[in-house]
Design a protein around this motif. Structure first.
Motif, short mmCIF file in Angstrom:
data_model
loop_
_atom_site.label_atom_id
_atom_site.label_comp_id
_atom_site.label_asym_id
_atom_site.label_seq_id
_atom_site.Cartn_x
_atom_site.Cartn_y
_atom_site.Cartn_z
N ALA A 79 -8.94 6.72 8.43
CA ALA A 79 -9.61 5.43 8.33
C ALA A 79 -9.74 4.77 9.70
CB ALA A 79 -8.85 4.51 7.38
N LYS A 80 -8.74 4.94 10.52
CA LYS A 80 -8.73 4.33 11.84
C LYS A 80 -9.66 5.03 12.82
CE LYS A 80 -5.41 2.94 15.36
NZ LYS A 80 -4.01 2.93 15.72
N ARG A 81 -9.74 6.35 12.74
CA ARG A 81 -10.44 7.15 13.75
C ARG A 81 -11.88 7.54 13.40
NH1 ARG A 81 -9.64 8.84 18.66
NH2 ARG A 81 -10.37 10.90 18.12
N HIS A 82 -12.26 7.49 12.13
CA HIS A 82 -13.54 8.06 11.74
C HIS A 82 -14.44 7.04 11.05
CE1 HIS A 82 -12.12 12.00 12.89
NE2 HIS A 82 -10.99 11.67 12.33
N GLN A 83 -15.56 6.78 11.69
CA GLN A 83 -16.52 5.83 11.12
C GLN A 83 -17.11 6.33 9.81
OE1 GLN A 83 -19.48 5.09 14.06
NE2 GLN A 83 -18.13 3.84 15.32
N ASP A 84 -17.11 7.64 9.62
CA ASP A 84 -17.68 8.21 8.41
C ASP A 84 -16.65 8.51 7.33
OD1 ASP A 84 -16.54 10.21 9.90
OD2 ASP A 84 -18.16 11.64 9.64
N ALA A 85 -15.48 7.85 7.42
CA ALA A 85 -14.46 8.03 6.38
C ALA A 85 -15.01 7.52 5.05
CB ALA A 85 -13.19 7.27 6.75
N PRO A 86 -14.72 8.23 3.95
CA PRO A 86 -15.25 7.82 2.65
C PRO A 86 -14.78 6.42 2.24
CG PRO A 86 -14.30 10.03 2.54
CD PRO A 86 -13.94 9.46 3.88
N ALA A 87 -15.64 5.72 1.53
CA ALA A 87 -15.35 4.35 1.11
C ALA A 87 -14.09 4.25 0.25
CB ALA A 87 -16.54 3.78 0.36
N ASP A 88 -13.87 5.23 -0.64
CA ASP A 88 -12.67 5.16 -1.49
C ASP A 88 -11.40 5.30 -0.67
OD1 ASP A 88 -13.45 7.89 -1.15
OD2 ASP A 88 -12.18 8.46 -2.83
N LEU A 89 -11.44 6.08 0.41
CA LEU A 89 -10.28 6.19 1.31
C LEU A 89 -10.03 4.85 1.99
CD1 LEU A 89 -8.09 7.74 2.91
CD2 LEU A 89 -9.88 8.21 4.59
N LEU A 90 -11.08 4.22 2.49
CA LEU A 90 -10.93 2.93 3.16
C LEU A 90 -10.34 1.89 2.22
CD1 LEU A 90 -14.29 2.84 5.15
CD2 LEU A 90 -12.02 3.53 5.98
N LEU A 91 -10.78 1.90 0.97
CA LEU A 91 -10.25 0.97 -0.02
C LEU A 91 -8.77 1.24 -0.28
CD1 LEU A 91 -10.66 -1.34 -2.01
CD2 LEU A 91 -11.38 0.37 -3.69
N ARG A 92 -8.40 2.53 -0.45
CA ARG A 92 -6.99 2.88 -0.67
C ARG A 92 -6.11 2.43 0.49
NH1 ARG A 92 -8.75 8.15 -2.25
NH2 ARG A 92 -7.94 8.93 -0.29
N VAL A 93 -6.58 2.67 1.70
CA VAL A 93 -5.80 2.29 2.89
C VAL A 93 -5.66 0.77 2.96
CG1 VAL A 93 -5.84 2.25 5.42
CG2 VAL A 93 -6.31 4.38 4.20
N ALA A 94 -6.74 0.05 2.68
CA ALA A 94 -6.69 -1.41 2.73
C ALA A 94 -5.75 -1.96 1.66
CB ALA A 94 -8.09 -1.99 2.55
N LEU A 95 -5.84 -1.45 0.44
CA LEU A 95 -4.97 -1.93 -0.64
C LEU A 95 -3.51 -1.56 -0.39
CD1 LEU A 95 -7.16 -1.20 -3.78
CD2 LEU A 95 -6.72 -3.42 -2.69
N ASP A 96 -3.29 -0.37 0.13
CA ASP A 96 -1.94 0.07 0.42
C ASP A 96 -1.32 -0.80 1.51
OD1 ASP A 96 0.31 1.75 0.07
OD2 ASP A 96 -0.29 2.93 1.81
N GLY A 97 -2.10 -1.11 2.54
CA GLY A 97 -1.61 -1.96 3.62
C GLY A 97 -1.34 -3.38 3.17
N ALA A 98 -2.04 -3.82 2.15
CA ALA A 98 -1.83 -5.17 1.62
C ALA A 98 -0.70 -5.19 0.59
CB ALA A 98 -3.13 -5.68 1.00
N GLY A 99 -0.16 -4.04 0.25
CA GLY A 99 0.95 -3.98 -0.70
C GLY A 99 0.56 -3.89 -2.15
N TYR A 100 -0.72 -3.60 -2.44
CA TYR A 100 -1.17 -3.58 -3.83
C TYR A 100 -0.99 -2.25 -4.53
CZ TYR A 100 -3.29 -8.07 -2.84
OH TYR A 100 -3.49 -9.38 -2.50
N LEU A 101 -0.80 -1.18 -3.78
CA LEU A 101 -0.63 0.13 -4.41
C LEU A 101 0.86 0.41 -4.63
CD1 LEU A 101 -3.27 2.29 -2.53
CD2 LEU A 101 -3.48 1.13 -4.71
N GLU A 102 1.13 1.17 -5.66
CA GLU A 102 2.52 1.48 -6.00
C GLU A 102 2.96 2.83 -5.49
OE1 GLU A 102 3.19 1.01 -10.15
OE2 GLU A 102 2.14 -0.88 -10.24
N SER A 103 2.21 3.46 -4.59
CA SER A 103 2.49 4.82 -4.14
C SER A 103 3.48 4.87 -2.99
CB SER A 103 1.19 5.51 -3.72
OG SER A 103 0.61 4.82 -2.64
N ARG A 104 4.31 3.93 -2.84
CA ARG A 104 5.27 3.89 -1.72
C ARG A 104 6.50 4.68 -2.03
NH1 ARG A 104 4.56 -0.85 1.96
NH2 ARG A 104 2.48 -1.46 1.47
#
Length: 104
Positions: A79-104
């Protein structure tokens, strides 16, 4: 330092803590200077190698392949390095960073 054979590499224990910095061994640093050598390591059993691949300039098909990796650091690096990263990956990374995902 010479590259160990495949059996020796697979026997190496490694931690995959998201925030731990991994300094690549010399044979890995040398290998990843060659863009054509990165593709086989996108499917490595070792997350450290996949993280290293994710931090490089990649062809779109490798970005797609690594986007479903499941390792949080691989996704973050993509997500950080690739402008063409898939949208669902960007969403997962954003939600995970905000603490909304339970995959920790």
């Amino acid at each position: 330092m010479a590259r160990p054979d495949k059996r020796a590499r697979q026997a190496i224990a490694s931690t995959t803590d998201l925030y731990r910095v991994h300094v690549p061994l010399p044979w890995i640093r040398d290998l990843f200077g060659d863009a054509s050598a990165t593709a086989p390591y996108a499917g490595s059993a070792h997350a450290v190698l996949r993280r290293r691949v994710a931090s490089l300039d990649l062809a779109p098909e490798l970005v797609e392949r690594l986007a479903d990796d499941g390792n949080r650091a691989v996704g973050l690096l993509l997500a950080k390095r690739h402008q063409d990263a898939p949208a669902d990956l960007l969403l997962r990374v954003a939600l995970d960073g905000a603490g909304y995902l339970e995959s920790r």
